[in-house]
Scaffold this motif. Structure first.
Motif, PDB file in Angstrom:
ATOM      1  N   ARG A  69      -5.104   2.327 -14.122  1.00 43.73           N
ATOM      2  CA  ARG A  69      -5.676   1.785 -12.907  1.00 43.73           C
ATOM      3  C   ARG A  69      -7.101   1.936 -12.830  1.00 43.73           C
ATOM      4  NH1 ARG A  69      -4.064   6.622  -8.732  1.00 43.73           N
ATOM      5  NH2 ARG A  69      -5.612   8.134  -9.638  1.00 43.73           N
ATOM      6  N   LYS A  70      -7.781   1.105 -12.068  1.00 40.12           N
ATOM      7  CA  LYS A  70      -9.249   1.074 -11.912  1.00 40.12           C
ATOM      8  C   LYS A  70      -9.764   1.659 -10.978  1.00 40.12           C
ATOM      9  CE  LYS A  70     -12.723  -2.243 -10.961  1.00 40.12           C
ATOM     10  NZ  LYS A  70     -13.074  -3.701 -10.850  1.00 40.12           N
ATOM     11  N   GLN A  71     -10.987   2.620 -10.914  1.00 35.48           N
ATOM     12  CA  GLN A  71     -11.658   3.255  -9.839  1.00 35.48           C
ATOM     13  C   GLN A  71     -12.743   2.628  -9.447  1.00 35.48           C
ATOM     14  OE1 GLN A  71     -10.621   7.313  -9.219  1.00 35.48           O
ATOM     15  NE2 GLN A  71     -12.806   7.692  -8.796  1.00 35.48           N
ATOM     16  N   ASP A  72     -13.178   2.016  -8.423  1.00 36.82           N
ATOM     17  CA  ASP A  72     -14.102   1.604  -8.041  1.00 36.82           C
ATOM     18  C   ASP A  72     -15.358   2.712  -7.783  1.00 36.82           C
ATOM     19  OD1 ASP A  72     -13.304  -0.919  -8.225  1.00 36.82           O
ATOM     20  OD2 ASP A  72     -12.911  -0.968  -6.099  1.00 36.82           O
ATOM     21  N   PRO A  73     -16.618   2.609  -7.816  1.00 37.89           N
ATOM     22  CA  PRO A  73     -17.605   3.426  -7.554  1.00 37.89           C
ATOM     23  C   PRO A  73     -17.469   4.227  -6.022  1.00 37.89           C
ATOM     24  CG  PRO A  73     -18.726   1.480  -8.449  1.00 37.89           C
ATOM     25  CD  PRO A  73     -17.135   1.177  -8.237  1.00 37.89           C
ATOM     26  N   ASP A  74     -16.889   3.479  -5.064  1.00 42.00           N
ATOM     27  CA  ASP A  74     -16.584   3.981  -3.809  1.00 42.00           C
ATOM     28  C   ASP A  74     -15.253   5.040  -3.955  1.00 42.00           C
ATOM     29  OD1 ASP A  74     -14.675   2.069  -4.043  1.00 42.00           O
ATOM     30  OD2 ASP A  74     -15.452   1.060  -2.036  1.00 42.00           O
ATOM     31  N   GLY A  75     -14.650   4.858  -4.943  1.00 39.26           N
ATOM     32  CA  GLY A  75     -13.478   5.879  -5.081  1.00 39.26           C
ATOM     33  C   GLY A  75     -12.077   4.977  -4.862  1.00 39.26           C
ATOM     34  N   LYS A  76     -12.163   3.713  -4.520  1.00 42.45           N
ATOM     35  CA  LYS A  76     -11.142   3.052  -4.133  1.00 42.45           C
ATOM     36  C   LYS A  76     -10.283   2.780  -5.560  1.00 42.45           C
ATOM     37  CE  LYS A  76      -9.376  -1.268  -2.429  1.00 42.45           C
ATOM     38  NZ  LYS A  76      -9.515  -2.873  -1.872  1.00 42.45           N
ATOM     39  N   LYS A  77      -8.991   2.878  -5.623  1.00 44.11           N
ATOM     40  CA  LYS A  77      -8.218   3.092  -6.770  1.00 44.11           C
ATOM     41  C   LYS A  77      -7.390   1.531  -6.782  1.00 44.11           C
ATOM     42  CE  LYS A  77      -8.044   7.839  -7.271  1.00 44.11           C
ATOM     43  NZ  LYS A  77      -8.962   8.235  -6.212  1.00 44.11           N
ATOM     44  N   THR A  78      -7.091   1.001  -7.650  1.00 46.87           N
ATOM     45  CA  THR A  78      -6.319  -0.287  -7.917  1.00 46.87           C
ATOM     46  C   THR A  78      -5.477  -0.417  -9.140  1.00 46.87           C
ATOM     47  OG1 THR A  78      -7.938  -1.926  -8.290  1.00 46.87           O
ATOM     48  CG2 THR A  78      -7.515  -1.710  -6.215  1.00 46.87           C
ATOM     49  N   GLY A  79      -4.245  -0.702  -9.136  1.00 53.68           N
ATOM     50  CA  GLY A  79      -3.452  -0.799 -10.515  1.00 53.68           C
ATOM     51  C   GLY A  79      -2.313  -1.595 -10.381  1.00 53.68           C
ATOM     52  N   GLY A  80      -1.385  -1.473 -11.215  1.00 49.01           N
ATOM     53  CA  GLY A  80       0.024  -2.188 -11.273  1.00 49.01           C
ATOM     54  C   GLY A  80       0.090  -3.046 -12.564  1.00 49.01           C
ATOM     55  N   PRO A  81       1.303  -3.574 -12.793  1.00 49.52           N
ATOM     56  CA  PRO A  81       1.444  -4.444 -13.854  1.00 49.52           C
ATOM     57  C   PRO A  81       0.426  -5.090 -14.706  1.00 49.52           C
ATOM     58  CG  PRO A  81       3.371  -4.508 -12.608  1.00 49.52           C
ATOM     59  CD  PRO A  81       2.142  -3.806 -11.672  1.00 49.52           C
TER      60      PRO A  81
ATOM     61  N   PRO B 291       4.703  -0.437  -8.083  1.00 46.90           N
ATOM     62  CA  PRO B 291       3.656   0.208  -8.800  1.00 46.90           C
ATOM     63  C   PRO B 291       2.306   0.059  -8.425  1.00 46.90           C
ATOM     64  CG  PRO B 291       5.278  -0.305 -10.458  1.00 46.90           C
ATOM     65  CD  PRO B 291       5.493  -0.907  -9.215  1.00 46.90           C
ATOM     66  N   MET B 292       2.101  -1.161  -7.812  1.00 45.40           N
ATOM     67  CA  MET B 292       0.770  -1.437  -7.332  1.00 45.40           C
ATOM     68  C   MET B 292       0.301  -0.607  -6.086  1.00 45.40           C
ATOM     69  SD  MET B 292       1.031  -5.691  -7.592  1.00 45.40           S
ATOM     70  CE  MET B 292       2.722  -6.190  -7.245  1.00 45.40           C
ATOM     71  N   VAL B 293       1.242  -0.161  -5.362  1.00 46.01           N
ATOM     72  CA  VAL B 293       0.560   0.548  -4.337  1.00 46.01           C
ATOM     73  C   VAL B 293       0.845   2.153  -4.557  1.00 46.01           C
ATOM     74  CG1 VAL B 293       3.133   1.163  -3.303  1.00 46.01           C
ATOM     75  CG2 VAL B 293       1.069   1.189  -1.635  1.00 46.01           C
ATOM     76  N   HIS B 294       1.490   2.510  -5.353  1.00 46.24           N
ATOM     77  CA  HIS B 294       1.560   3.907  -6.075  1.00 46.24           C
ATOM     78  C   HIS B 294       0.145   4.307  -6.656  1.00 46.24           C
ATOM     79  CE1 HIS B 294       5.455   5.636  -5.371  1.00 46.24           C
ATOM     80  NE2 HIS B 294       6.105   4.314  -5.664  1.00 46.24           N
ATOM     81  N   ALA B 295      -0.436   3.243  -7.600  1.00 45.42           N
ATOM     82  CA  ALA B 295      -1.616   3.117  -8.364  1.00 45.42           C
ATOM     83  C   ALA B 295      -2.694   3.515  -7.347  1.00 45.42           C
ATOM     84  CB  ALA B 295      -2.013   1.928  -8.821  1.00 45.42           C
TER      85      ALA B 295
END
Length: 474
Positions: free
Chosen positions: A123-135, A287-291
């Motif tokens: 997954r990717k984590q933005d500078p503000d702490g928000k995490k996004t990920g998935g297939p 997995p998109m929301v789990h990330a």
């Protein structure tokens, strides 16, 4: 047209994908020595009986806890497929369908664990702490370094998932059920359902997460309790019902009553397809929301993936299937929510059963549509990650329009009188595309998953909070 669509489904959901789904889950099970069974109670205790206080709901509203992410994922998978979908599958393929749903879930627990774990790892984590990920993230980061044409996988996965937005069956399924209870026209009831979805989705992701965290345990327990009551009062028939389910899974079922009969292949194909549509193991959606969840190690969120499949299929779908088989309604000739209502009527009475199933379908489908909004949101964030103005506009349009795409199928069936079987055939077609892509990617990244799992079992020495993608175990 129905014959053509059925032939397409027969190809897409033929031996290749059936073996792919079961084979991938079995492969991950074997190389991890059936981790999902050896550590089932550990996973259950970790997820539902946490040692630390405050792990279920965050003190900081901007954070997403593992429990909240799992609630959105489970709420997104527990839907019309658990009630109307299971009933339609049994009406088409016979009692043996339930056995193949169990097998899909048993190995699917490991498939789900693998895809959730990889989603957190890449997954990717933005500078503000928000995490996004998935297939899409593990396709790019995992395969991008090895395969030049990895982008083709991303396109196919994206198109397949967004077909589910356009062809969403929940609004029609709810409208059909409410029609049985009220007598009002299906299209009007479907429109009401869409408006209720809008009330949640228009509040954004925070409202979706909060809604799922409250509604998922409430609706699941309510349905399980009433279903368990009917199973208990018919307990004397359980051995015969289980024997029928197992026998029907491997031998053709002759026509009886209103049941037209079913071959072994039809039972297996229908059970596996409906099992996937229900728990979504291998589909690449949850997995998109789990990330997005905060966790100490990727495998910790992977354990929530194991529990997601267990709750959805082994518990909720089994309740529906057993009630239908135990009451003998499976051979009545009806299908969908009407079959489920008739089965529940054996213990609850016809009128109460109609109300109960209608309400359950409404709640299950309500959380499914709102949960899936988070998946579409995640994909658009990835697609337009390098163009902030376009991304903001696309996400705004998605938020406004998502609740009402379900009216397309409701209009086709109720107004244009399109055969209801078309709907489920199209759903099967659209769900197969991203599944093919995701299964291939998971197998190619299996070495990475095993390395992450070994690290967890070795006390997680490689991982700290967040930033898993910086640690290379490939």
């Amino acid at each position: 047209m129905e014959q053509f669509l059925d032939s397409v489904v027969g190809i897409l959901w033929g031996p290749t994908l059936l073996v792919g789904l079961l084979g991938t889950g079995l492969y991950f099970s074997v190389i991890t020595r059936f981790w999902q069974l050896r550590h089932f109670f550990d996973s259950f205790r970790f997820c539902f009986l946490p040692d630390k206080k405050g792990e279920l709901l965050p003190a900081d509203k901007s954070r997403v806890t593992p429990y909240q992410a799992a609630c959105v994922a489970i709420a997104g998978s527990i839907g019309s497929g658990n009630i109307g979908g299971v009933a339609s599958a049994i009406a088409l393929g016979g009692p043996g369908v339930l056995f193949w749903m169990w097998m899909t879930a048993l190995v699917g627990m490991m498939t789900k664990m693998a895809e959730v774990t990889l989603a957190v790892y890449y997954r990717k984590q933005d500078p503000d702490g928000k995490k996004t990920g998935g297939p899409l993230f593990y396709i790019e980061k995992g395969l991008g370094r090895r395969f030049k044409f990895w982008g083709i996988f991303s396109v196919l996965f994206t198109v397949g998932i967004f077909m589910q937005l356009i062809l969403a069956p929940e609004a029609y399924t709810v409208g059909e059920s409410l029609h049985e209870m009220t007598g009002f026209r299906v299209i009007y009831l479907s429109a009401f359902f869409c408006l209720m979805c809008a009330l949640v989705i228009w509040g954004g992701l925070k409202r979706v997460i909060g809604f799922a965290s409250f509604m998922m345990p409430f609706m699941s327990i309510l349905y399980i309790v009433f279903g368990a009551y009917i199973i208990v009062i018919n307990a004397v028939h359980i051995p015969a019902a289980v024997a029928l389910i197992v026998k029907s899974a491997f031998t053709p079922v002759a026509a009886v009553g209103g049941f037209a009969g079913a071959s072994f292949m039809l039972a297996a194909r229908t059970g596996i397809a409906r099992g996937l549509f229900s728990n979504e193991a291998g589909w690449g959606t949850s997995p998109m929301v789990h990330a997005t969840a905060d966790n100490r190690h990727p495998v910790e969120q992977g354990m929530w993936g194991v529990m997601e499949v267990f709750v959805d299929t082994i518990v909720v779908c089994t309740v529906t299937g057993l009630v239908i088989v135990l009451t003998g309604e499976w051979s009545s000739g009806v299908s969908g929510s009407t079959l489920t209502i008739n089965a529940f009527a054996h213990g609850l009475g016809k009128k109460f059963a109609a109300y109960f199933i209608a309400i359950s379908l409404f709640l299950f489908s309500w959380t499914t549509v709102t949960g899936w909004y988070s998946y579409f949101h995640s994909i658009l964030e990835y697609v337009f990650k390098n163009n902030m103005p376009v991304r903001k506009a696309a996400l705004w349009i998605l938020r406004i329009t998502t609740p009402f795409f379900g009216l397309i199928m409701a209009y086709m069936i109720d107004v244009l009188n399109t055969n209801v079987s078309y709907a489920w055939l199209i759903v099967d077609i659209s769900s197969s595309v991203p599944t093919y892509v995701n299964l291939i990617v998971l197998l190619l990244l299996s070495g990475t998953f095993v390395a992450i799992l070994k690290d967890y079992e070795g006390a997680g020495k490689l991982f700290g909070l967040g930033e898993y993608s910086e640690v290379k175990v490939d």
